[in-house]
Motif scaffolding. Structure first.
Motif, mmCIF file in Angstrom:
data_model
loop_
_atom_site.group_PDB
_atom_site.id
_atom_site.type_symbol
_atom_site.label_atom_id
_atom_site.label_comp_id
_atom_site.label_asym_id
_atom_site.label_seq_id
_atom_site.Cartn_x
_atom_site.Cartn_y
_atom_site.Cartn_z
ATOM 1 N N LYS A 141 30.342 50.284 32.097
ATOM 2 C CA LYS A 141 29.683 49.606 33.211
ATOM 3 C C LYS A 141 28.676 48.604 32.659
ATOM 4 O O LYS A 141 27.882 48.926 31.774
ATOM 5 C CB LYS A 141 28.985 50.626 34.115
ATOM 6 C CG LYS A 141 28.299 49.967 35.282
ATOM 7 C CD LYS A 141 28.737 50.495 36.592
ATOM 8 C CE LYS A 141 28.147 49.621 37.653
ATOM 9 N NZ LYS A 141 27.952 50.129 38.897
ATOM 10 N N PHE A 197 36.401 43.533 34.635
ATOM 11 C CA PHE A 197 36.811 43.905 35.990
ATOM 12 C C PHE A 197 35.601 43.709 36.891
ATOM 13 O O PHE A 197 34.576 44.362 36.705
ATOM 14 C CB PHE A 197 37.257 45.371 35.997
ATOM 15 C CG PHE A 197 37.850 45.843 37.289
ATOM 16 C CD1 PHE A 197 39.221 45.876 37.466
ATOM 17 C CD2 PHE A 197 37.043 46.282 38.332
ATOM 18 C CE1 PHE A 197 39.781 46.336 38.651
ATOM 19 C CE2 PHE A 197 37.585 46.744 39.523
ATOM 20 C CZ PHE A 197 38.960 46.762 39.683
ATOM 21 N N SER A 255 34.079 43.929 40.617
ATOM 22 C CA SER A 255 34.317 44.587 41.903
ATOM 23 C C SER A 255 33.165 44.295 42.859
ATOM 24 O O SER A 255 32.170 43.686 42.481
ATOM 25 C CB SER A 255 34.459 46.091 41.704
ATOM 26 O OG SER A 255 33.237 46.632 41.231
ATOM 27 N N CYS A 296 39.443 47.800 44.872
ATOM 28 C CA CYS A 296 38.737 47.960 43.592
ATOM 29 C C CYS A 296 38.688 49.423 43.184
ATOM 30 O O CYS A 296 38.950 49.767 42.022
ATOM 31 C CB CYS A 296 37.306 47.424 43.691
ATOM 32 S SG CYS A 296 37.177 45.685 44.135
ATOM 33 N N LEU A 351 40.683 50.256 39.618
ATOM 34 C CA LEU A 351 39.959 50.463 38.361
ATOM 35 C C LEU A 351 40.488 51.668 37.573
ATOM 36 O O LEU A 351 40.762 51.526 36.372
ATOM 37 C CB LEU A 351 38.454 50.577 38.596
ATOM 38 C CG LEU A 351 37.602 50.740 37.337
ATOM 39 C CD1 LEU A 351 37.816 49.587 36.358
ATOM 40 C CD2 LEU A 351 36.127 50.851 37.700
ATOM 41 N N GLU A 373 42.106 51.512 33.798
ATOM 42 C CA GLU A 373 41.611 52.359 32.711
ATOM 43 C C GLU A 373 42.755 53.146 32.079
ATOM 44 O O GLU A 373 42.860 53.213 30.850
ATOM 45 C CB GLU A 373 40.533 53.318 33.224
ATOM 46 C CG GLU A 373 39.243 52.625 33.581
ATOM 47 C CD GLU A 373 38.247 53.528 34.306
ATOM 48 O OE1 GLU A 373 37.037 53.287 34.120
ATOM 49 O OE2 GLU A 373 38.665 54.442 35.044
ATOM 50 N N LEU A 396 37.451 47.515 27.957
ATOM 51 C CA LEU A 396 37.285 47.285 29.389
ATOM 52 C C LEU A 396 35.814 47.382 29.761
ATOM 53 O O LEU A 396 35.134 48.350 29.411
ATOM 54 C CB LEU A 396 38.080 48.335 30.186
ATOM 55 C CG LEU A 396 37.880 48.328 31.708
ATOM 56 C CD1 LEU A 396 38.400 47.035 32.326
ATOM 57 C CD2 LEU A 396 38.568 49.535 32.330
ATOM 58 N N TYR A 424 33.247 46.667 33.305
ATOM 59 C CA TYR A 424 33.286 46.356 34.726
ATOM 60 C C TYR A 424 31.885 46.117 35.260
ATOM 61 O O TYR A 424 30.915 46.694 34.796
ATOM 62 C CB TYR A 424 34.028 47.423 35.536
ATOM 63 C CG TYR A 424 33.523 48.830 35.378
ATOM 64 C CD1 TYR A 424 32.613 49.363 36.275
ATOM 65 C CD2 TYR A 424 33.965 49.628 34.338
ATOM 66 C CE1 TYR A 424 32.149 50.657 36.134
ATOM 67 C CE2 TYR A 424 33.513 50.921 34.183
ATOM 68 C CZ TYR A 424 32.609 51.435 35.081
ATOM 69 O OH TYR A 424 32.138 52.718 34.934
ATOM 70 N N ASP A 430 29.735 45.325 39.003
ATOM 71 C CA ASP A 430 29.681 45.315 40.463
ATOM 72 C C ASP A 430 28.948 44.030 40.862
ATOM 73 O O ASP A 430 27.805 43.809 40.456
ATOM 74 C CB ASP A 430 28.938 46.554 40.951
ATOM 75 C CG ASP A 430 28.890 46.670 42.460
ATOM 76 O OD1 ASP A 430 28.732 45.624 43.137
ATOM 77 O OD2 ASP A 430 28.974 47.793 42.956
ATOM 78 N N PRO A 476 39.117 42.647 43.942
ATOM 79 C CA PRO A 476 38.683 42.598 42.546
ATOM 80 C C PRO A 476 39.140 41.305 41.866
ATOM 81 O O PRO A 476 40.083 40.660 42.304
ATOM 82 C CB PRO A 476 39.406 43.797 41.924
ATOM 83 C CG PRO A 476 40.670 43.911 42.707
ATOM 84 C CD PRO A 476 40.302 43.494 44.117
ATOM 85 N N ILE A 517 40.022 40.266 37.835
ATOM 86 C CA ILE A 517 40.190 40.762 36.466
ATOM 87 C C ILE A 517 40.347 39.553 35.561
ATOM 88 O O ILE A 517 41.215 38.707 35.775
ATOM 89 C CB ILE A 517 41.418 41.679 36.338
ATOM 90 C CG1 ILE A 517 41.279 42.884 37.259
ATOM 91 C CG2 ILE A 517 41.593 42.127 34.890
ATOM 92 C CD1 ILE A 517 42.497 43.775 37.288
#
Length: 107
Positions: A2, A22, A24, A31, A35, A39, A50, A52, A54, A71, A73
């Motif tokens: 994250k 990613f 979202s 999303c 996700l 993953e 990866l 991600y 928010d 989403p 990507i």
């Protein structure tokens, strides 16, 4: 992983040879469903990292990467955007494009 700030996002992209970002938004059911599938897919591609973010927590990410739908990507190879997918993402097609990128870059 994250990512909690635009600095985290930029650092993530610049420090990983192959990076999937990613993006979202809260309340995005697509999303939330996608996700975990991304993953799982990336488990077979250990050379790809990866991250991600928010968009409500890191609002700068939408403007910086022109990601106005969720989403979104983005795949980066050595910091350069190579693949962009948005909203309605077909996983099989995305994985095929990612595998071609991996093969082309010899990662």
């Amino acid at each position: 992983m994250k990512l909690h700030s635009i600095d985290n996002v930029e650092s993530f992209i610049s420090t990983n040879r192959l990076a999937v970002l990613f993006i979202s938004s809260p309340g995005c059911s697509v999303c939330q469903a996608l996700l975990p599938r991304i993953e799982d897919m990336l488990q077979t591609h250990p050379q790809v990292e990866l991250g991600y973010a928010d968009a409500s927590e890191v609002p700068e990410v939408t403007g910086k990467f022109l990601a106005f739908g969720a989403p979104t990507i983005l795949v980066f190879a050595e910091g350069k955007e190579q693949i962009r997918e948005g909203r309605f993402i077909r996983l099989e097609e995305f994985e095929n494009r990612l595998e071609k990128l991996i093969a082309m870059t010899n990662y």
